[in-house]
Design an enzyme around this catalytic site. Sequence first.
Site, PDB file in Angstrom:
ATOM      1  N   GLU A 130       0.806  -1.214   0.000  1.00  0.00           N
ATOM      2  CA  GLU A 130       0.000   0.000   0.000  1.00  0.00           C
ATOM      3  C   GLU A 130       0.844   1.271   0.000  1.00  0.00           C
ATOM      4  O   GLU A 130       0.300   2.374  -0.106  1.00  0.00           O
ATOM      5  CB  GLU A 130      -0.952   0.004   1.192  1.00  0.00           C
ATOM      6  CG  GLU A 130      -2.024  -1.063   1.102  1.00  0.00           C
ATOM      7  CD  GLU A 130      -2.911  -1.147   2.329  1.00  0.00           C
ATOM      8  OE1 GLU A 130      -4.099  -1.458   2.175  1.00  0.00           O
ATOM      9  OE2 GLU A 130      -2.406  -0.914   3.459  1.00  0.00           O
ATOM     10  N   ASP A 168     -11.830  -6.101  -2.950  1.00  0.00           N
ATOM     11  CA  ASP A 168     -12.533  -7.381  -3.019  1.00  0.00           C
ATOM     12  C   ASP A 168     -13.932  -7.224  -2.427  1.00  0.00           C
ATOM     13  O   ASP A 168     -14.273  -6.167  -1.880  1.00  0.00           O
ATOM     14  CB  ASP A 168     -11.760  -8.463  -2.261  1.00  0.00           C
ATOM     15  CG  ASP A 168     -11.580  -8.104  -0.801  1.00  0.00           C
ATOM     16  OD1 ASP A 168     -12.458  -8.458   0.002  1.00  0.00           O
ATOM     17  OD2 ASP A 168     -10.564  -7.458  -0.466  1.00  0.00           O
TER      18      ASP A 168
END
Length: 218
Positions: free
Chosen positions: A12, A191
């Site tokens: 990230e 997701d």
Amino acid sequence: MRIGIIAAMEKEIKKYQEIYDLKKINEIFDIYEGKFQNKIILLCVCGIGKVNAAATTQHFIDQYQVDCIINSGCAGSLIESVKVLDTIIASYVTYHDFTPIRVMKECVPQHGRIQPDQKLTEMTINILKKQKTNYQLGGICSGDCFVTSSKKRDQIYQETSCLAVDMESASIGHIATKNKVPFIIIRSISDFADGVTEQEEKAANISAFIVQELVSNL
């Protein structure tokens, strides 16, 4: 201005390492420092989970005197209308695993629905509108578990009304609010919180680009 950016995982922060000239200044907390437009950028990989996120947030505030905290990265969608690679700007953060709820309301700021800084939120939404990025403003909830089943996902949505789930946002908002430090949560969807294919790196990059624009406007 001193801006603290918190992400949970190494993947990230890859985009930030490309954007800013960062140097690691703290091995224990994985903190990097750089400069951008006369602003000091402090970036941390806090690790996954609520305690890691809370400890990092307090350390940022105590040791680096950050003026604001930005949390960016990935999250799982809790409802069908929030698609993979959409972005959620938190209107509030809460816990999905702090029970009973009546105790959470007594022990967590703002009765368990912690609101990010309004100015930072408005600035981010204006950026997203200009970029024509798919986004929604809504709740993000956190808990110390990976949500990998549709049954658990649907239960969390019913209990919290949040749009997305992660493992850090609520803790970051909790500690920032207790210390009266403005914060914002920017999470892109990787997701559907069902254990199926994830797009974590793509989602993280989307979130990082948004943060880059926000930092430019601060």
